[in-house]
Design a protein around this motif. Structure first.
Motif, PDB file in Angstrom:
ATOM      1  N   GLY A  14       0.804  -1.211   0.000  1.00  0.00           N
ATOM      2  CA  GLY A  14       0.000   0.000   0.000  1.00  0.00           C
ATOM      3  C   GLY A  14       0.839   1.264   0.000  1.00  0.00           C
ATOM      4  N   CYS A  15       0.156   2.394  -0.114  1.00  0.00           N
ATOM      5  CA  CYS A  15       0.879   3.648  -0.234  1.00  0.00           C
ATOM      6  C   CYS A  15       0.027   4.799   0.264  1.00  0.00           C
ATOM      7  N   ASP A  16       0.650   5.678   1.049  1.00  0.00           N
ATOM      8  CA  ASP A  16      -0.042   6.873   1.560  1.00  0.00           C
ATOM      9  C   ASP A  16       0.423   8.142   0.858  1.00  0.00           C
ATOM     10  N   LYS A  17       1.183   8.007  -0.215  1.00  0.00           N
ATOM     11  CA  LYS A  17       1.815   9.197  -0.796  1.00  0.00           C
ATOM     12  C   LYS A  17       0.885   9.992  -1.707  1.00  0.00           C
ATOM     13  N   PHE A  18      -0.005   9.336  -2.390  1.00  0.00           N
ATOM     14  CA  PHE A  18      -0.939  10.017  -3.289  1.00  0.00           C
ATOM     15  C   PHE A  18      -0.254  10.930  -4.302  1.00  0.00           C
ATOM     16  N   CYS A  19       0.706  10.408  -5.026  1.00  0.00           N
ATOM     17  CA  CYS A  19       1.242  11.148  -6.171  1.00  0.00           C
ATOM     18  C   CYS A  19       0.049  11.385  -7.102  1.00  0.00           C
ATOM     19  N   SER A  20      -0.004  12.560  -7.709  1.00  0.00           N
ATOM     20  CA  SER A  20      -1.268  12.939  -8.366  1.00  0.00           C
ATOM     21  C   SER A  20      -1.539  12.194  -9.674  1.00  0.00           C
ATOM     22  N   PHE A  21      -0.575  11.362 -10.112  1.00  0.00           N
ATOM     23  CA  PHE A  21      -0.792  10.564 -11.335  1.00  0.00           C
ATOM     24  C   PHE A  21      -1.181   9.123 -11.026  1.00  0.00           C
ATOM     25  N   CYS A  22      -1.120   8.716  -9.753  1.00  0.00           N
ATOM     26  CA  CYS A  22      -1.019   7.277  -9.443  1.00  0.00           C
ATOM     27  C   CYS A  22      -2.260   6.659  -8.794  1.00  0.00           C
ATOM     28  N   VAL A  23      -2.628   5.478  -9.251  1.00  0.00           N
ATOM     29  CA  VAL A  23      -3.803   4.769  -8.715  1.00  0.00           C
ATOM     30  C   VAL A  23      -3.484   3.878  -7.502  1.00  0.00           C
ATOM     31  N   VAL A  24      -2.189   3.664  -7.249  1.00  0.00           N
ATOM     32  CA  VAL A  24      -1.820   2.675  -6.230  1.00  0.00           C
ATOM     33  C   VAL A  24      -2.475   2.910  -4.852  1.00  0.00           C
ATOM     34  N   PRO A  25      -2.497   4.151  -4.348  1.00  0.00           N
ATOM     35  CA  PRO A  25      -3.118   4.340  -3.030  1.00  0.00           C
ATOM     36  C   PRO A  25      -4.594   3.924  -3.008  1.00  0.00           C
ATOM     37  N   TYR A  26      -5.247   3.955  -4.175  1.00  0.00           N
ATOM     38  CA  TYR A  26      -6.661   3.568  -4.246  1.00  0.00           C
ATOM     39  C   TYR A  26      -6.826   2.057  -4.427  1.00  0.00           C
ATOM     40  N   GLY A  29       7.740  -3.890  -1.615  1.00  0.00           N
ATOM     41  CA  GLY A  29       6.605  -3.121  -1.124  1.00  0.00           C
ATOM     42  C   GLY A  29       6.419  -1.945  -2.064  1.00  0.00           C
ATOM     43  N   GLN A  30       5.189  -1.441  -2.167  1.00  0.00           N
ATOM     44  CA  GLN A  30       4.959  -0.280  -3.041  1.00  0.00           C
ATOM     45  C   GLN A  30       5.801   0.899  -2.570  1.00  0.00           C
ATOM     46  N   ASN A  31       6.063   0.918  -1.291  1.00  0.00           N
ATOM     47  CA  ASN A  31       6.820   1.998  -0.675  1.00  0.00           C
ATOM     48  C   ASN A  31       7.740   1.365   0.355  1.00  0.00           C
ATOM     49  N   VAL A  32       8.634   0.521  -0.124  1.00  0.00           N
ATOM     50  CA  VAL A  32       9.331  -0.406   0.773  1.00  0.00           C
ATOM     51  C   VAL A  32      10.141   0.307   1.851  1.00  0.00           C
ATOM     52  N   ASN A  86       2.858  16.046  -6.712  1.00  0.00           N
ATOM     53  CA  ASN A  86       2.776  15.816  -5.268  1.00  0.00           C
ATOM     54  C   ASN A  86       3.852  14.827  -4.792  1.00  0.00           C
ATOM     55  N   ARG A  87       5.066  15.007  -5.327  1.00  0.00           N
ATOM     56  CA  ARG A  87       6.140  14.093  -4.954  1.00  0.00           C
ATOM     57  C   ARG A  87       6.813  14.490  -3.636  1.00  0.00           C
ATOM     58  N   ARG A  88       6.633  15.716  -3.217  1.00  0.00           N
ATOM     59  CA  ARG A  88       7.176  16.200  -1.930  1.00  0.00           C
ATOM     60  C   ARG A  88       8.699  16.217  -1.852  1.00  0.00           C
ATOM     61  N   SER A 114      11.505   2.118  -3.659  1.00  0.00           N
ATOM     62  CA  SER A 114      11.654   3.151  -2.632  1.00  0.00           C
ATOM     63  C   SER A 114      11.113   4.502  -3.103  1.00  0.00           C
ATOM     64  N   HIS A 115      10.790   5.329  -2.129  1.00  0.00           N
ATOM     65  CA  HIS A 115      10.398   6.724  -2.413  1.00  0.00           C
ATOM     66  C   HIS A 115      11.508   7.630  -1.850  1.00  0.00           C
ATOM     67  N   PRO A 116      11.917   8.661  -2.603  1.00  0.00           N
ATOM     68  CA  PRO A 116      12.995   9.540  -2.127  1.00  0.00           C
ATOM     69  C   PRO A 116      12.754  10.107  -0.729  1.00  0.00           C
ATOM     70  N   VAL A 169      12.333   8.844  -9.661  1.00  0.00           N
ATOM     71  CA  VAL A 169      12.324  10.305  -9.500  1.00  0.00           C
ATOM     72  C   VAL A 169      11.164  10.912 -10.289  1.00  0.00           C
ATOM     73  N   GLN A 170      10.730  10.244 -11.330  1.00  0.00           N
ATOM     74  CA  GLN A 170       9.590  10.639 -12.176  1.00  0.00           C
ATOM     75  C   GLN A 170       9.854  11.839 -13.071  1.00  0.00           C
ATOM     76  N   SER A 171      10.437  12.911 -12.514  1.00  0.00           N
ATOM     77  CA  SER A 171      10.701  14.111 -13.314  1.00  0.00           C
ATOM     78  C   SER A 171      11.888  14.852 -12.712  1.00  0.00           C
TER      79      SER A 171
HETATM   80 FE1  SF4 Z   1       2.724   5.732  -4.025  1.00  0.00          FE
HETATM   81 FE2  SF4 Z   1       4.699   5.281  -5.796  1.00  0.00          FE
HETATM   82 FE3  SF4 Z   1       2.144   5.649  -6.635  1.00  0.00          FE
HETATM   83 FE4  SF4 Z   1       3.513   7.725  -5.641  1.00  0.00          FE
HETATM   84  S1  SF4 Z   1       4.023   6.558  -7.508  1.00  0.00           S
HETATM   85  S2  SF4 Z   1       1.383   7.163  -5.120  1.00  0.00           S
HETATM   86  S3  SF4 Z   1       4.770   6.725  -4.061  1.00  0.00           S
HETATM   87  S4  SF4 Z   1       2.927   3.946  -5.368  1.00  0.00           S
END
Ligand code: SF4
Ligand code: 5AD
Length: 439
Positions: free
Chosen positions: A150-162, A194-197, A272-274, A233-235, A260-262
């Motif tokens: 799972g993931c609590d980051k909610f990057c604005s492009f990503c469905v994973v948290p949902y 893990g999605q956010n290991v 919303n990468r923070r 991992s997330h930065p 890093v995405q961008s």
């Molecule tokens: Fe979470 Fe990675 Fe999706 Fe961002 S890109 S919401 S960190 S799973």
């Protein structure tokens, strides 16, 4: 993670009398374990289901039943919609409820079709049976262990948290027990997934929280563990103790997948990468200080809404600064329910295609350069399987490169020192140096 989940489903259904087959026409049960991350992946499911529906009809005509299950994140995101869109589907089961498959399959009969996309209250992992030694062995010497989901980051492009839900870490003791079983059956390399290991926060027996660095250090002390890796991992969660672990834990491989995405701070903010591009470069500087030979890998998205040519150039500039050993790059795909999809400044397909081509050309150049730089070096290789040609064995370098040498299949499962003599486009050729190397 879908690979890991699929093996757990296979183990679970093995207990119910099912055996794996490579041929879907032979299958009494077909499970599509699906991905919802980009539209293309999600849409592929329906064309695949269309083909399976025909096979199912043929089998029906022969009086042989075939059940079709859609599992994974498309199942989670679309639920009953899947049943509506494809009549041949018997069961839709999300990534947090697949441990209930045997029961659900018993219920899905006589034309009864079901959906289970609950985020289960019971622990999925505890409900799953342990794989047998034979099952583990059949899958080779390198294995995944899920430590966090799972993931609590909610990057604005990503469905994973949902689709995968909130971050949950497995307890330390469960991970140790699963690792022990794998090692006892002959596994030598463990990749913690893990999605956010690196956001791992698991409880030990006394209820204290461990981070990923502590978990890695504990696993490294287990006999039989030769190599450890972790992904993804997330930065923001790249804590200093984890960076330091790359210096202090010899078994931790010098390869870090850190998306890093961008490279544009403006786009990173919109995503919303923070973190900024500079934050990312700073992490790499610290990683390289801890472990000078660390190889970096990343994910990139081009054409996020609002991305200008100048933003894209900043991504290219960041890539040039880092020098990646490998990477994954994608055109932005608007996903239902995410903030990015709502934006009215979507980038046209043509610009996305051009940017992706330019980025991939640069990343490919860096990958080749990285591989070429290993020629002439002596490195440890963990041998995993017979090579493509008679008399060859194949394995992985510490940097995740495929390596093949002339060697005895008896060496599969062991680490040996290899002199790299040539770099092909997808693998390295080496020569065994004879002495068994220990991590
Ligand atoms: Fe979470 Fe990675 Fe999706 Fe961002 S890109 S919401 S960190 S799973
Ligand atoms: N469009 C394109 N790529 C995406 N990813 C996640 N969501 C999207 C999207 N909507 C990519 C990210 C992530 C990887 C697993 O998939 O780069 O790191």
């Amino acid at each position: 993670m879908n690979v890991y989940d699929a093996t757990r489903m296979a183990d679970l259904l093995g207990r119910e009398g099912y055996a794996e087959t490579a041929n879907e026409e032979d299958a009494d049960l077909v499970i599509l374990n699906t991905c919802h991350i980009r539209e293309k992946a999600a849409e592929k499911i329906y064309s695949e289901l269309g083909k399976l529906a025909l096979t199912k009809r043929e089998r029906d005509a022969q009086g042989r039943e075939m059940k079709i299950v859609v599992a994974g994140c498309v199942a989670q995101a679309e639920g009953e919609e899947v049943l509506k869109r494809q009549r041949a589907v018997d069961l839709v089961v999300g990534p947090q409820s697949y441990h209930r498959l045997p029961d659900l399959l018993r219920q899905a009969k006589d034309g009864r079709r079901l959906t289970d996309t609950e985020f289960a209250v019971e622990d999925k992992f505890h409900a799953l049976p342990d794989p047998s030694r034979a099952q583990i062995r059949a899958r080779g010497v390198s294995a995944f262990v899920t430590v966090q989901e799972g993931c609590d980051k909610f990057c604005s492009f990503c469905v994973v948290p949902y689709t995968r839900g909130a971050e949950v870490s497995r307890p330390v003791a469960d991970i140790v027990a699963e690792t022990r079983r794998l090692i006892d059956a002959g596994v030598r390399e463990i990749t913690l997934i893990g999605q956010n290991v690196n956001a791992y926060r698991g409880a030990d027996d006394k209820g204290r929280e461990w981070g990923l660095a502590r978990l890695l250090s504990h696993l490294a002390d287990m006999d039989g563990v030769e190599r450890l890796r972790y992904t993804t991992s997330h930065p923001v969660d790249m804590a200093q103790d984890l960076i330091d672990a790359h210096e202090s834990i010899g078994k931790l491989m010098p390869y870090v997948h850190l998306p890093v995405q961008s490279g544009s701070d403006r786009i990173l903010k919109a995503m919303n990468r923070r973190h900024t591009g500079a934050d990312y470069l700073d992490i790499i500087t610290r990683l390289r200080k801890a472990r000078p030979d660390v190889a970096m890998s990343s994910d990139f998205i081009v054409g996020f809404p609002g991305e200008t040519d100048a933003d894209f150039e900043e991504t290219m500039a960041l890539v040039r600064k880092v020098g990646f050993a490998s990477s994954f790059s994608f055109k932005y795909s608007p996903r239902p329910g995410t903030p990015g999809a709502e934006r009215d400044d979507q980038i046209d397909e043509e610009a996305k295609r051009e940017r992706l081509a330019a980025l991939q050309a640069l990343l490919e150049e860096q990958r080749q350069a990285f591989n070429a730089a290993t020629v002439g070096r002596e490195i440890d290789v963990l041998f995993e399987k017979p090579g493509r040609h008679e008399g060859q064995i194949a394995g992985k370098s510490p940097y995740m490169q495929a390596v093949h040498v002339e060697g005895d299949p008896e060496m599969i499962g062991s680490v040996a020192r290899v002199a790299i003599v040539a770099a092909g486009s997808n693998s390295l050729a080496g020569r065994l140096l004879g002495e068994e190397a220990k991590a």
